[in-house]
Write an enzyme that holds these catalytic residues in place. Structure first.
Site, PDB file in Angstrom:
ATOM      1  N   ASP A  42      78.162  55.784  56.003  1.00  0.00           N
ATOM      2  CA  ASP A  42      78.093  56.381  57.329  1.00  0.00           C
ATOM      3  C   ASP A  42      79.407  57.049  57.692  1.00  0.00           C
ATOM      4  OD1 ASP A  42      75.570  56.002  58.104  1.00  0.00           O
ATOM      5  OD2 ASP A  42      76.022  54.605  59.751  1.00  0.00           O
ATOM      6  N   SER A  88      72.791  68.106  43.134  1.00  0.00           N
ATOM      7  CA  SER A  88      72.690  67.077  44.155  1.00  0.00           C
ATOM      8  C   SER A  88      71.464  67.416  45.010  1.00  0.00           C
ATOM      9  CB  SER A  88      73.966  67.088  44.976  1.00  0.00           C
ATOM     10  OG  SER A  88      73.945  66.019  45.875  1.00  0.00           O
ATOM     11  N   LYS A 121      64.732  57.020  46.846  1.00  0.00           N
ATOM     12  CA  LYS A 121      66.023  57.555  46.421  1.00  0.00           C
ATOM     13  C   LYS A 121      66.897  56.356  46.060  1.00  0.00           C
ATOM     14  CE  LYS A 121      69.669  60.742  47.779  1.00  0.00           C
ATOM     15  NZ  LYS A 121      70.839  59.950  47.421  1.00  0.00           N
ATOM     16  N   CYS A 436      76.993  16.226  54.581  1.00  0.00           N
ATOM     17  CA  CYS A 436      77.633  15.077  55.217  1.00  0.00           C
ATOM     18  C   CYS A 436      77.021  13.826  54.609  1.00  0.00           C
ATOM     19  CB  CYS A 436      77.389  15.111  56.720  1.00  0.00           C
ATOM     20  SG  CYS A 436      77.898  13.598  57.544  1.00  0.00           S
TER      21      CYS A 436
END
Ligand code: IVH
Length: 723
Positions: A42, A88, A121, A436
């Site tokens: 991003d 691309s 993709k 525990c």
């Protein structure tokens, strides 16, 4: 799916532009060299778009270093020329953008596109694999698209890219190398085990591993083909097919040669004829995303017919007949602020990552799971680290790994607790999951609340606040104490009147009659969830037989292997006292309708009656069927929880399962059914609405309702039906 994109970075002046170009260049170089980048997708995307916007406004100031319009952001070049440039893809970020793009393709070719091929993709790195006479001779990265790096040394580490094809043909297969989630985990264990820093995410791990030459260890990766083309020496027939056949046909041929394609995954490619159908398929793949065992960062939509591709042509960076529909990023880099240690109801001590809040896929993530202490060591996590966090759909966010090269030296080691953070007792660290030593008595409020819960004893009126009162007042020291509470004791609690006391006592009374499966679930035997508890209860039919079972007998329960058998037997031995207390208080210890297994192991093993013999219910209306439930139930089934539905399915002779697969016989899909419904549709699995399902087993439900009148069977589906 939002289709939402983050805004472009705003670059106010030439200096900001220069800094941005430099940062983007470094990030692209690092990313293409080692797979590691200081920017998440991003952030890189925001910066690249900010740069492009600045350049559009100041065409005279475009830097030669600008990543705009360059394959791989202008990074990495190799010295092996590609036969045909490895292009691309241009991006769209939503349905409207896609429709506009599709219309532009059709305008360009002057006719409607024959059909669209819609496929996942894959989030890895592109490679070209050259095969000669059926043998893999060379593996090349994309590089700058014109020439790439020879990475033939990586062959043999990549599943799906065989050394030999099924036929002795010559061709180039192109596709993506990635790591599945499992391969990534294994790679990081190996790498940190060799003293290396962990890979930040699967994509980076694949990119780094394909290039790495001198590692003392080998990691496994996976290949998926998305294209194939002829080489100079390819035979005329195959060459004609590779250039003249549709994209779908080419990939089918590649798959037949033995190379992986996405056809064999849960998100196979589909061909559709119009933009609306593309949008629908994109939604479907996006919905499948969280469950896929590998990362996808979008969906690629291609004109399927060779003639359409030819007519549309290609630009220097990307083809004009294909587009990437980007999905929102599910990975973000953020800071690890702290690690918290929480004690669960069985006393397990689980670490949880506290993160600098970050928005991922539309929701704010402030915590992530870390499974167990070993997980922290294996990932080499440190407080203050920048970490890659993954979240998709409604899955619990997880920390993938630190971005190790962003370390400043200020990071601090994670401090592991020395005593139980809940009660200060010792910690049993002999297993991966720490616990525990007081086990379920440590976090009593959690274990008692859980036992009283809807899918266990189902004690109405015993919420967390009441449990706290009971525990604090000392009246309840374990689950067993619930059943010997007196009217006076309950009345003595704060805000407890006569009516609510009587109601609670009545609810506790009803809880005593629950079937064994619910008692087991309430005990919370580790490694056994609700459905395993039901399986165990049906198999052994009574607590006596169950507690007498040794490991070998335990292993005869479907789905229980050696290790689980050992753990369950040991845990039941630990629970003996508590079980005795429950029994003494009058809690039911049998499973209605089940008969205990015969002592003869050969009768129980392998024979068709292995599990069924002692379970007459398996002859019910759903006998032989595997049923999955999704969405909200309505009509006569409305009151049933998911667990209640699963119980009903099993009582009716079926097998309940939580995931849709080829083995699913029926999906009961209520309102708001999501990806499971889509998956079932794809696999052609029968789907029934809750009403149709109730109809299907109507006779069984009626018979159960009759039986409940006489023998007050536990809270069954029939109860809900009657009510
Ligand atoms: S087709 C000329 N199909 O995404 C067509 N690419 O962001 C070129 N990728 O360079 C690619 N999955 O490395 C295609 N199903 C898929 C893909 C895919 C991943 C990669 C590929 C491409 C990049 C563009």
């Amino acid at each position: 799916m939002s289709g939402m994109t983050t805004p472009a970075a705003v670059l106010v002046d030439a200096a900001a532009y220069a800094v941005a170009v430099e940062t983007a260049k470094k990030a692209a170089a690092a990313y293409y060299a080692t797979g590691e980048s200081a920017l998440d997708d991003d952030a890189y995307d925001r910066m690249a778009r900010g740069i492009a916007a600045y350049e559009e406004a100041h065409p005279g100031e475009v830097s030669a270093d600008s990543p705009s319009g360059k394959v791989a952001g202008g990074a990495a070049v190799g010295d092996v020329p590609h036969t045909v440039p490895m292009l691309s893809l241009d991006n769209v970020f939503g349905g409207d953008e896609f429709t506009t793009w599709a219309a532009s393709v059709e305008r360009r070719i002057g006719r409607p596109v024959e059909c669209w091929n819609v496929e996942a993709k894959l989030d890895g790195l592109a490679v070209a694999a050259r095969y000669e006479d059926g043998g893999l001779v060379r593996l090349i990265t994309r590089g700058d698209g014109l020439a790439g790096e020879d990475v033939s040394h990586a062959t043999g580490m990549i599943a799906g890219l065989p050394d030999r094809l099924a036929e002795p043909v010559t061709l180039e297969v192109r596709g993506e190398v990635l790591m599945t989630t499992e391969q990534f985990e294994r790679a990081n264990t190996l790498r940190t085990g060799h003293g290396g820093t962990p890979f930040a995410n699967p994509r980076g791990a694949a990119a780094g591993s394909v290039r790495a030459k001198d590692r003392p260890y080998r990691v496994e990766m996976t290949f998926f083909a998305y294209a194939a083309l002829p080489l100079a020496t390819t035979g005329p027939e195959l060459a004609a097919a590779l250039t003249g056949d549709s994209h779908g046909e080419v990939l089918a041929r590649v798959a037949a040669l033995g190379v992986h394609t996405t056809a064999a995954t849960a998100a196979p490619p589909r061909t559709v004829t119009d933009a609306d159908a593309v949008r629908a398929r994109v939604e479907e793949i996006a919905a499948l995303r969280p469950e896929l065992p590998f990362g996808i960062d979008g969906i690629v939509i291609k004109a399927d017919a060779a003639a359409d591709q030819l007519a549309a042509g290609s630009g220097s960076r990307a083809p004009r007949w294909a587009i990437a529909w980007k999905l929102p990023a599910v990975e973000k880099v953020t800071r690890l602020l702290d690690v918290e240690w929480n004690v669960g109801r069985t006393g397990t001590i689980a670490p949880r990552a506290v993160l600098e809040p970050v928005v991922i896929d539309g929701s704010t993530v402030a915590y992530a799971t870390l499974h167990n202490p070993n997980d922290i060591t294996r990932r080499d996590l440190r407080i203050g680290d920048q970490v890659m966090v993954y979240k998709a759909g409604d899955i619990i966010p997880r920390v993938e790994a630190p971005v190790a090269h962003l370390r400043t030296g200020e990071e601090k080691a994670v401090v592991f607790p020395e005593v139980c953070p809940q009660c200060g007792s010792d910690i049993d660290t002999t297993e991966q999951r720490w616990r525990c030593v007081r086990g379920r008595n440590c976090h009593l409020v959690a274990s008692v609340s859980y036992a009283a819960g809807r899918d266990q004893f189902d004690i109405e009126g015993l919420g967390a606040t009441r449990v706290v009162q009971l525990v604090d007042s000392g009246l309840v020291g374990d689950i067993g104490d619930l059943f010997s509470l007196t009217r006076e004791q309950i009345l003595g609690l704060d805000r407890m009147g006569e009516t609510s006391t009587d109601n609670l006592l009545a609810a506790i009374g009803r809880a005593k009659g629950r079937p064994l499966s619910r008692v087991l679930a309430a005990l919370g035997v580790r490694g056994t969830g609700r459905s395993m508890s039901r399986r165990i209860a049906r198999h052994f039919a009574s607590m006596d037989v169950l507690c007498a079972a040794d490991e070998e007998a335990m292993r005869r329960v479907e789905g229980i292997g050696t290790e689980k058998a050992r753990a369950i037997v040991a845990e039941l031995a630990d629970l003996a006292e508590l079980i005795g207390k429950l029994r003494a208080a009058g809690v039911n210890m049998t499973e209605p309708g089940a008969t205990p297994p015969s002592d003869d192991p050969s009768a129980a093993e392998g024979s068709p009656g292995a599990v069924g013999a002692e379970v007459p219910a398996e002859e019910g209306p759903l006998s032989g069927m595997t049923v999955v439930v999704t969405g909200s139930m309505t009509g006569p089934l409305e009151k049933l929880s998911r667990n209640g539905m699963n119980e009903l399915i099993e009582r009716a002779g079926g097998k309940s399962s939580s995931g849709v697969s080829k083995r699913t016989s029926l999906l009961v899909a209520g309102g708001n059914a999501g990806s499971k419904r889509e998956k079932a549709e794809q696999l052609g699995i029968r789907i029934a609405s809750p009403d149709e399902f109730a109809e299907l087993i109507a006779e069984f439900l009626a018979a159960e309702a009759d039986a409940t009148v006489t023998a007050d069977a536990a809270d069954t589906g029939a109860d809900a039906m009657a009510g």
